[in-house]
Write an enzyme that holds these catalytic residues in place. Structure first.
Site, PDB file in Angstrom:
ATOM      1  N   PRO A  15      42.771  39.236  29.535  1.00  0.00           N
ATOM      2  CA  PRO A  15      43.617  39.809  30.578  1.00  0.00           C
ATOM      3  C   PRO A  15      44.973  40.313  30.095  1.00  0.00           C
ATOM      4  CG  PRO A  15      43.733  37.437  30.651  1.00  0.00           C
ATOM      5  CD  PRO A  15      42.718  37.767  29.595  1.00  0.00           C
ATOM      6  N   ASP A  38      40.925  50.581  25.089  1.00  0.00           N
ATOM      7  CA  ASP A  38      41.010  50.895  26.509  1.00  0.00           C
ATOM      8  C   ASP A  38      42.437  50.847  27.027  1.00  0.00           C
ATOM      9  OD1 ASP A  38      38.412  51.461  27.103  1.00  0.00           O
ATOM     10  OD2 ASP A  38      37.925  49.500  27.936  1.00  0.00           O
ATOM     11  N   LYS A  60      40.559  54.381  30.589  1.00  0.00           N
ATOM     12  CA  LYS A  60      40.329  54.951  31.919  1.00  0.00           C
ATOM     13  C   LYS A  60      41.220  54.235  32.921  1.00  0.00           C
ATOM     14  CE  LYS A  60      35.427  56.011  31.092  1.00  0.00           C
ATOM     15  NZ  LYS A  60      35.392  55.526  29.692  1.00  0.00           N
ATOM     16  N   GLY A  91      39.619  45.575  27.724  1.00  0.00           N
ATOM     17  CA  GLY A  91      40.299  44.545  28.475  1.00  0.00           C
ATOM     18  C   GLY A  91      39.290  43.596  29.103  1.00  0.00           C
ATOM     19  N   GLY A  92      39.704  42.364  29.333  1.00  0.00           N
ATOM     20  CA  GLY A  92      38.811  41.392  29.967  1.00  0.00           C
ATOM     21  C   GLY A  92      37.607  41.066  29.107  1.00  0.00           C
ATOM     22  N   ASP A  93      36.437  41.068  29.736  1.00  0.00           N
ATOM     23  CA  ASP A  93      35.174  40.803  29.051  1.00  0.00           C
ATOM     24  C   ASP A  93      34.346  42.087  29.052  1.00  0.00           C
ATOM     25  OD1 ASP A  93      33.142  38.309  28.313  1.00  0.00           O
ATOM     26  OD2 ASP A  93      32.119  40.047  29.175  1.00  0.00           O
ATOM     27  N   VAL A  96      31.742  42.395  31.919  1.00  0.00           N
ATOM     28  CA  VAL A  96      32.140  42.221  33.310  1.00  0.00           C
ATOM     29  C   VAL A  96      32.942  43.451  33.728  1.00  0.00           C
ATOM     30  CG1 VAL A  96      33.348  40.780  34.996  1.00  0.00           C
ATOM     31  CG2 VAL A  96      32.216  39.715  33.030  1.00  0.00           C
ATOM     32  N   ALA A 122      39.362  38.658  34.230  1.00  0.00           N
ATOM     33  CA  ALA A 122      40.546  38.563  35.093  1.00  0.00           C
ATOM     34  C   ALA A 122      40.441  37.433  36.116  1.00  0.00           C
ATOM     35  CB  ALA A 122      40.758  39.897  35.814  1.00  0.00           C
ATOM     36  N   MET A 172      39.510  45.932  40.747  1.00  0.00           N
ATOM     37  CA  MET A 172      39.815  47.330  41.088  1.00  0.00           C
ATOM     38  C   MET A 172      39.908  47.527  42.596  1.00  0.00           C
ATOM     39  SD  MET A 172      37.265  49.006  38.229  1.00  0.00           S
ATOM     40  CE  MET A 172      36.045  47.687  38.331  1.00  0.00           C
TER      41      MET A 172
END
Length: 240
Positions: A15, A38, A60, A91-93, A96, A122, A172
């Site tokens: 995160p 990213d 993105k 970012g994150g996994d 996911v 997250a 999101m």
């Protein structure tokens, strides 16, 4: 055709807090010759790659894609076939809501089997920051990870039937929060259903707001729960 030896890693950087990277992620970053990274990958994490590593931004954000996914897929294959050690930094996994599955499937078409290195998603970071259990015993028997909108930009409420017995974490979704809450009320959700907005989980700027779907539904459509460029997560359910 013989499979190309694994020379690309889909790495989850979590995160934002670089201290949450796995030791394997740090190792792959230190050895990367090409890093395709990213949005939301912090500068301190990018500093972990070698100085001569080729860093290419492919991120993105809402309404702003640095590179179409098809072009990115081709670029990954190209760099691997050049014999480079490639890190696809996410970012994150990666698996996911990170398009990791799509990218792995594309690489497999060219007999390239990527290595996938998980990252902290997250929802886990938000739970830790707010001391909120995602699976409160006797209250939340299920954990739902979902997007708040579908790929067309419309609201996604496919998870609604599970809300009474679940903690629902919506990715999101902060920009559509008021519209989403009005939709949930129209579907019959109790107005007092707890809702937690978490901003920049794991970072020094982390903050959160505890509310209800009724309160958030009354916000003006153009009101913002987080600022542009920040990360946000919505958490709903009686365990929140």
């Amino acid at each position: 055709m013989a499979a190309v030896p694994a020379s690309i890693s889909l790495v989850g950087c979590g995160p934002g807090d670089k201290g949450l990277l796995t030791t394997k992620a740090v190792d792959r970053l230190s050895k990367a010759e090409v890093c395709l990274y990213d949005a939301f990958v912090g500068a301190d994490i990018l500093e972990m790659v070698k100085k001569n590593c080729e860093k290419i931004y492919v991120g993105k954000r809402k309404g702003d894609h640095a590179m179409p996914q098809d072009e990115l897929n081709k670029l990954m294959v190209k760099k691997v076939k050049e014999g480079k050690k490639v890190v696809r930094l996410k970012g994150g996994d990666p698996m996911v809501f990170g398009r990791g599955g799509e990218e792995a499937k594309h690489l497999k078409k060219f007999n390239i089997t990527p290595e996938v290195i998980p990252g902290v998603t997250a929802a886990s970071a938000a739970a830790a920051d707010t001391l909120t259990s995602l699976t409160t015993r006797g209250v939340a028997r299920n954990l739902v990870l979902s997007t708040a909108v579908d790929k067309t930009g419309g609201l996604n409420t496919s998870w609604f039937p599970m809300l009474p017995t679940s903690t629902v974490c919506l990715y999101m979704g902060t920009s559509a929060a008021s519209e989403l809450c009005r939709k949930l009320l129209s579907l019959g959700a109790p107005p007092t259903t707890p809702l937690l907005v978490v901003r920049n989980a794991s970072l020094p700027t982390s903050s959160h707001r505890r509310s209800t779907i009724s309160e958030i539904s009354e916000m003006q459509p153009d009101a913002k729960l987080i600022s542009d460029g920040e990360r946000g997560l919505l958490m709903l359910g009686q365990g929140v």
